[in-house]
Design an enzyme around this catalytic site. Structure first.
Site, PDB file in Angstrom:
ATOM      1  N   LYS A 172      -0.590   4.331  -8.048  1.00  0.00           N
ATOM      2  CA  LYS A 172      -0.430   5.703  -8.535  1.00  0.00           C
ATOM      3  C   LYS A 172       0.899   5.854  -9.287  1.00  0.00           C
ATOM      4  O   LYS A 172       0.967   6.522 -10.316  1.00  0.00           O
ATOM      5  CB  LYS A 172      -0.486   6.680  -7.364  1.00  0.00           C
ATOM      6  CG  LYS A 172      -0.389   8.104  -7.840  1.00  0.00           C
ATOM      7  CD  LYS A 172      -0.305   9.097  -6.725  1.00  0.00           C
ATOM      8  CE  LYS A 172       0.401  10.329  -7.227  1.00  0.00           C
ATOM      9  NZ  LYS A 172       0.594  11.346  -6.237  1.00  0.00           N
ATOM     10  N   GLY A 214      -4.556  -4.371  -3.594  1.00  0.00           N
ATOM     11  CA  GLY A 214      -5.584  -3.337  -3.711  1.00  0.00           C
ATOM     12  C   GLY A 214      -4.893  -2.040  -4.059  1.00  0.00           C
ATOM     13  O   GLY A 214      -4.108  -1.524  -3.279  1.00  0.00           O
ATOM     14  N   HIS A 215      -5.121  -1.563  -5.263  1.00  0.00           N
ATOM     15  CA  HIS A 215      -4.472  -0.324  -5.703  1.00  0.00           C
ATOM     16  C   HIS A 215      -5.552   0.723  -5.955  1.00  0.00           C
ATOM     17  O   HIS A 215      -6.449   0.494  -6.760  1.00  0.00           O
ATOM     18  CB  HIS A 215      -3.697  -0.535  -7.001  1.00  0.00           C
ATOM     19  CG  HIS A 215      -2.757  -1.697  -6.967  1.00  0.00           C
ATOM     20  ND1 HIS A 215      -1.700  -1.779  -6.093  1.00  0.00           N
ATOM     21  CD2 HIS A 215      -2.714  -2.832  -7.700  1.00  0.00           C
ATOM     22  CE1 HIS A 215      -1.045  -2.903  -6.298  1.00  0.00           C
ATOM     23  NE2 HIS A 215      -1.648  -3.566  -7.268  1.00  0.00           N
ATOM     24  N   GLN A 272       1.804  -6.470  -3.514  1.00  0.00           N
ATOM     25  CA  GLN A 272       2.382  -6.589  -2.174  1.00  0.00           C
ATOM     26  C   GLN A 272       3.715  -5.830  -2.097  1.00  0.00           C
ATOM     27  O   GLN A 272       3.855  -4.807  -2.747  1.00  0.00           O
ATOM     28  CB  GLN A 272       2.527  -8.061  -1.749  1.00  0.00           C
ATOM     29  CG  GLN A 272       1.196  -8.773  -1.567  1.00  0.00           C
ATOM     30  CD  GLN A 272       0.514  -9.108  -2.872  1.00  0.00           C
ATOM     31  OE1 GLN A 272       1.087  -9.718  -3.763  1.00  0.00           O
ATOM     32  NE2 GLN A 272      -0.722  -8.712  -3.018  1.00  0.00           N
ATOM     33  N   LYS A 332       1.768   2.078  -5.134  1.00  0.00           N
ATOM     34  CA  LYS A 332       2.309   1.516  -6.378  1.00  0.00           C
ATOM     35  C   LYS A 332       1.384   1.808  -7.552  1.00  0.00           C
ATOM     36  O   LYS A 332       1.840   2.082  -8.656  1.00  0.00           O
ATOM     37  CB  LYS A 332       2.503  -0.004  -6.233  1.00  0.00           C
ATOM     38  CG  LYS A 332       3.496  -0.387  -5.157  1.00  0.00           C
ATOM     39  CD  LYS A 332       3.607  -1.893  -4.992  1.00  0.00           C
ATOM     40  CE  LYS A 332       2.395  -2.545  -4.406  1.00  0.00           C
ATOM     41  NZ  LYS A 332       2.116  -2.205  -2.991  1.00  0.00           N
ATOM     42  N   ARG A 343      -9.759  -3.030   6.305  1.00  0.00           N
ATOM     43  CA  ARG A 343      -9.209  -3.022   7.674  1.00  0.00           C
ATOM     44  C   ARG A 343      -8.384  -1.761   7.917  1.00  0.00           C
ATOM     45  O   ARG A 343      -7.671  -1.302   7.016  1.00  0.00           O
ATOM     46  CB  ARG A 343      -8.271  -4.232   7.869  1.00  0.00           C
ATOM     47  CG  ARG A 343      -8.989  -5.558   7.920  1.00  0.00           C
ATOM     48  CD  ARG A 343      -8.015  -6.717   8.049  1.00  0.00           C
ATOM     49  NE  ARG A 343      -7.305  -6.999   6.807  1.00  0.00           N
ATOM     50  CZ  ARG A 343      -6.389  -7.944   6.668  1.00  0.00           C
ATOM     51  NH1 ARG A 343      -6.043  -8.692   7.692  1.00  0.00           N
ATOM     52  NH2 ARG A 343      -5.811  -8.156   5.501  1.00  0.00           N
ATOM     53  N   ASP A 368       0.816  -1.226   0.000  1.00  0.00           N
ATOM     54  CA  ASP A 368       0.000   0.000   0.000  1.00  0.00           C
ATOM     55  C   ASP A 368       0.844   1.268   0.000  1.00  0.00           C
ATOM     56  O   ASP A 368       0.468   2.285   0.582  1.00  0.00           O
ATOM     57  CB  ASP A 368      -0.969  -0.002   1.194  1.00  0.00           C
ATOM     58  CG  ASP A 368      -1.799  -1.270   1.233  1.00  0.00           C
ATOM     59  OD1 ASP A 368      -2.227  -1.709   0.156  1.00  0.00           O
ATOM     60  OD2 ASP A 368      -2.006  -1.813   2.332  1.00  0.00           O
ATOM     61  N   VAL A 372       2.797  14.095  -3.318  1.00  0.00           N
ATOM     62  CA  VAL A 372       2.322  15.124  -2.379  1.00  0.00           C
ATOM     63  C   VAL A 372       0.790  15.176  -2.324  1.00  0.00           C
ATOM     64  O   VAL A 372       0.225  16.147  -1.828  1.00  0.00           O
ATOM     65  CB  VAL A 372       2.924  16.512  -2.712  1.00  0.00           C
ATOM     66  CG1 VAL A 372       4.409  16.547  -2.416  1.00  0.00           C
ATOM     67  CG2 VAL A 372       2.655  16.903  -4.167  1.00  0.00           C
TER      68      VAL A 372
HETATM   69  P1  GDP Z   1      -0.718   0.229  -3.575  1.00  0.00           P
HETATM   70  O1  GDP Z   1      -1.331  -1.022  -3.077  1.00  0.00           O
HETATM   71  O2  GDP Z   1       0.756   0.296  -3.339  1.00  0.00           O
HETATM   72  O3  GDP Z   1      -1.075   0.533  -5.001  1.00  0.00           O
HETATM   73  O4  GDP Z   1      -1.321   1.417  -2.688  1.00  0.00           O
HETATM   74  P2  GDP Z   1      -2.861   1.619  -2.243  1.00  0.00           P
HETATM   75  O5  GDP Z   1      -3.620   2.128  -3.402  1.00  0.00           O
HETATM   76  O6  GDP Z   1      -3.370   0.425  -1.528  1.00  0.00           O
HETATM   77  O7  GDP Z   1      -2.692   2.733  -1.130  1.00  0.00           O
HETATM   78  C1  GDP Z   1      -2.126   3.963  -1.412  1.00  0.00           C
HETATM   79  C2  GDP Z   1      -3.169   5.071  -1.156  1.00  0.00           C
HETATM   80  O8  GDP Z   1      -2.508   6.314  -1.068  1.00  0.00           O
HETATM   81  C3  GDP Z   1      -4.177   5.242  -2.265  1.00  0.00           C
HETATM   82  O9  GDP Z   1      -5.423   5.589  -1.697  1.00  0.00           O
HETATM   83  C4  GDP Z   1      -3.639   6.393  -3.116  1.00  0.00           C
HETATM   84  O10 GDP Z   1      -4.641   7.143  -3.767  1.00  0.00           O
HETATM   85  C5  GDP Z   1      -2.983   7.216  -2.048  1.00  0.00           C
HETATM   86  N1  GDP Z   1      -1.800   7.975  -2.467  1.00  0.00           N
HETATM   87  C6  GDP Z   1      -0.808   7.609  -3.337  1.00  0.00           C
HETATM   88  N2  GDP Z   1       0.161   8.539  -3.374  1.00  0.00           N
HETATM   89  C7  GDP Z   1      -0.211   9.518  -2.500  1.00  0.00           C
HETATM   90  C8  GDP Z   1       0.394  10.723  -2.056  1.00  0.00           C
HETATM   91  O11 GDP Z   1       1.489  11.101  -2.470  1.00  0.00           O
HETATM   92  N3  GDP Z   1      -0.291  11.469  -1.120  1.00  0.00           N
HETATM   93  C9  GDP Z   1      -1.502  11.069  -0.619  1.00  0.00           C
HETATM   94  N4  GDP Z   1      -2.091  11.828   0.298  1.00  0.00           N
HETATM   95  N5  GDP Z   1      -2.092   9.925  -1.015  1.00  0.00           N
HETATM   96  C10 GDP Z   1      -1.453   9.156  -1.925  1.00  0.00           C
HETATM   97  P1  IMO Z   2      -0.891  -4.270  -2.222  1.00  0.00           P
HETATM   98  O1  IMO Z   2      -0.516  -4.796  -3.573  1.00  0.00           O
HETATM   99  C1  IMO Z   2      -0.912  -4.852   2.096  1.00  0.00           C
HETATM  100  C2  IMO Z   2      -0.990  -8.993   3.545  1.00  0.00           C
HETATM  101  C3  IMO Z   2      -2.228  -9.452   4.277  1.00  0.00           C
HETATM  102  C4  IMO Z   2      -1.621 -10.475   5.227  1.00  0.00           C
HETATM  103  C5  IMO Z   2      -0.520 -11.111   4.372  1.00  0.00           C
HETATM  104  C6  IMO Z   2      -0.927 -12.415   3.717  1.00  0.00           C
HETATM  105  O2  IMO Z   2      -2.172  -3.517  -2.201  1.00  0.00           O
HETATM  106  O3  IMO Z   2       0.234  -3.552  -1.572  1.00  0.00           O
HETATM  107  P2  IMO Z   2      -2.509 -13.029   1.671  1.00  0.00           P
HETATM  108  O4  IMO Z   2      -3.976 -12.802   1.478  1.00  0.00           O
HETATM  109  O5  IMO Z   2      -1.657 -12.405   0.624  1.00  0.00           O
HETATM  110  O6  IMO Z   2      -2.167 -14.463   1.907  1.00  0.00           O
HETATM  111  O7  IMO Z   2      -2.185 -12.274   3.073  1.00  0.00           O
HETATM  112  O8  IMO Z   2      -0.196 -10.162   3.372  1.00  0.00           O
HETATM  113  N1  IMO Z   2      -1.232  -8.421   2.202  1.00  0.00           N
HETATM  114  C7  IMO Z   2      -1.164  -7.119   1.914  1.00  0.00           C
HETATM  115  N2  IMO Z   2      -0.960  -6.050   2.706  1.00  0.00           N
HETATM  116  N3  IMO Z   2      -1.047  -4.676   0.768  1.00  0.00           N
HETATM  117  C8  IMO Z   2      -1.231  -5.742  -0.048  1.00  0.00           C
HETATM  118  O9  IMO Z   2      -1.235  -5.644  -1.387  1.00  0.00           O
HETATM  119  C9  IMO Z   2      -1.334  -7.032   0.520  1.00  0.00           C
HETATM  120  N4  IMO Z   2      -1.533  -8.264   0.017  1.00  0.00           N
HETATM  121  C10 IMO Z   2      -1.451  -9.107   1.055  1.00  0.00           C
HETATM  122  O10 IMO Z   2      -2.841  -8.394   4.967  1.00  0.00           O
HETATM  123  O11 IMO Z   2      -0.980  -9.817   6.297  1.00  0.00           O
HETATM  124 MG    MG Z   3      -2.798  -1.656  -1.742  1.00  0.00          MG
END
Ligand code: GDP
Ligand code: IMO
Ligand code: MG
Length: 428
Positions: A18, A40-41, A223, A16, A302, A13, A413
């Site tokens: 973005k 989850g992106h 991940q 990635k 969560r 999270d 930012v």
């Molecule tokens: P990923 O799994 O690595 O693709 O990341 P996620 O999408 O799960 O979580 C990143 C969250 O941060 C998302 O809701 C994005 O919209 C948000 N985000 C990404 N870059 C920035 C940033 O520079 N600033 C802020 N405030 N939010 C960001």
């Molecule tokens: P992105 O790509 C954050 C975590 C789960 C759990 C562990 C194992 O959005 O960064 P799994 O269902 O993969 O067997 O769960 O890994 N986990 C993540 N945590 N971002 C993710 O993906 C994740 N994918 C799995 O919460 O701790």
């Molecule tokens: Mg994510």
């Protein structure tokens, strides 16, 4: 610069999605090489917000060919659900390619994921419950079902029956659950074959040919490094290789074709699920990061655990992945803090340790040693160059860069597509 790997530097999270979107139109192919719909992106484009799980985020860029490569575990139902949802919002999903060698997540993988977590009780990993671990377990155990098996009913039947043979004993006798009928699983999988057929390809061949032609291929990791099954905080990890090496095994593109490795790192740290997290905060600062950063899981909703930036983790990521560039995200979330601690080393049972300890128990016991930086209160979401940042924010970025083992080439930012400061071209 043809082959670029983009991975998460911490526990996921990092933003990635973005970062991938940022490279967008300069990329011809975007490849998911590990994991499945546990990812989850969230990508914000204008006033539209997209949540992607199984599909690579690059699918949002017109003209890009998205690829689900062999290293992915595919829940076919989720695949079509996501494709339909994106299609109805006007995203062109017609170019998607799916590897014939990718493994399939079936109903029994999802069931086993949930029952084993429940069985583990307090020792549970906190998985996403999507069947990821059990599907990879079957792959390694050589009883997995691959996409190509969906096109031969006889083989599919043999494989599903073989896989269920032992699993039904376990479900019934160990977990006290009902057994799963092979016919149900087979009929369900077969219901997708005709829609799947045009997408299925030898994706290794496609990608290698694309590279031969000088096309740009982006490998988008799901991940992150600390969740990698080999290099993460095992057993509190996911079941795939989320590190840059996984891009090679997970796609059939050789390591010597990879030119750049971009690691996305948050300006602080978060983690979902159980496992060690030395800089975790349990006070109002942790709450501040969670509410300012909106740190709630994209997949499971969560609340994410939150903590300060961990420089040894960033250095570890730089080393394991061969990071050429960091993208530092969510710097704006730190705005308003009077001071910002950064973990520079650990205290493990009274001894200073500068790198991530190899022993899992040492990492569990590691207490962060902090260096504290001055904060800033100015809104930085409109900053578009490094010099637009307040001096304290500049000092924070430069200090973190110095400690993290590679240059910081872009700084996020804000959540929107354009809320980014570029310092170095990520592709050169
Ligand atoms: P990923 O799994 O690595 O693709 O990341 P996620 O999408 O799960 O979580 C990143 C969250 O941060 C998302 O809701 C994005 O919209 C948000 N985000 C990404 N870059 C920035 C940033 O520079 N600033 C802020 N405030 N939010 C960001
Ligand atoms: P992105 O790509 C954050 C975590 C789960 C759990 C562990 C194992 O959005 O960064 P799994 O269902 O993969 O067997 O769960 O890994 N986990 C993540 N945590 N971002 C993710 O993906 C994740 N994918 C799995 O919460 O701790
Ligand atoms: Mg994510």
């Amino acid at each position: 610069m043809p082959a670029i790997v983009l991975i998460g530097a911490q526990w996921g999270d990092e933003g990635k999605g973005k970062a991938t979107d940022l490279l967008g139109s300069r990329v011809d192919y975007v490849v998911k090489f590990n994991g499945g719909n546990n990812a989850g992106h969230t990508v914000v484009v204008g006033d539209k917000k997209y949540a992607l799980h199984l599909l690579p985020s690059g699918i949002l860029t017109p003209g890009v060919t998205p690829v689900i490569a062999n290293g992915v575990v595919v829940d076919v139902e989720v695949l079509f659900h996501e494709l339909e949802a994106l299609g109805s919002r006007g995203v062109d999903v017609s170019r998607l390619l799916v590897s014939a060698n990718a493994h399939v997540i079936t109903a029994y993988h999802r069931t086993i994921d949930k029952v084993t977590e429940r069985f583990l009780g307090k020792r549970q990993i906190g998985t996403t419950g999507r069947g990821i671990g059990p599907a990879y377990a079957d792959k390694i155990n050589r009883v997995g079902i691959r996409i190509q098996d969906l096109f031969d009913e006889g083989i599919l039947r043999q494989k599903v029956e073989a896989a269920l043979d032992l699993k039904n004993h376990i479900l019934l006798k160990v977990y006290n659950r009902r057994s799963i009928a092979a016919d149900e699983v087979i009929d369900d999988l077969l219901s997708y074959t005709e829609r799947l057929r045009p997408m299925v390809a030898d994706t290794s061949l496609v990608l290698n040919r694309a590279l031969d032609e000088g096309k740009t291929v982006l490998f988008e990791g799901g991940q992150a490094t600390m969740l990698d099954v080999d290099h993460g905080t095992y057993p509190f990890v996911t079941s795939s290789n989320a590190t840059s090496g996984g891009a090679a095994t997970g796609s059939g593109v050789a390591p010597n074709r990879i030119d750049r490795v971009i690691a996305v790192v948050k300006a602080y740290t978060t983690r979902v699920g159980a496992g060690p997290f030395p800089t975790e905060l349990f006070d109002e600062s942790g709450e501040f990061l969670r509410s300012q950063g909106f740190e709630f899981g994209t997949t499971t909703g969560r609340p994410r655990r939150t903590g300060w930036y961990d420089a040894p983790v960033a250095r570890y990521t730089a080393r394991i992945n061969g990071v050429t560039d960091f993208v530092l995200t969510k710097l704006d979330v730190l705005t308003g803090l009077p001071t910002i601690p950064v973990c520079v080393a650990y205290d493990v049972d009274g001894v200073r340790v500068d790198e991530v300890p190899v022993s899992q128990s040492d990492f569990h016991h590691a207490k962060p040693i902090y260096e504290t930086f001055e904060g800033w209160s100015e809104d930085i979401t409109g900053a578009r160059t490094f010099s637009d940042l307040p001096p304290a924010a500049q000092r924070y970025v430069l200090a973190v860069e110095e400690m993290s083992g590679s240059r910081i080439s872009a700084i996020g930012v804000g959540p929107s597509r354009d809320a980014i400061i570029s310092r170095h071209d990520l592709l050169e």
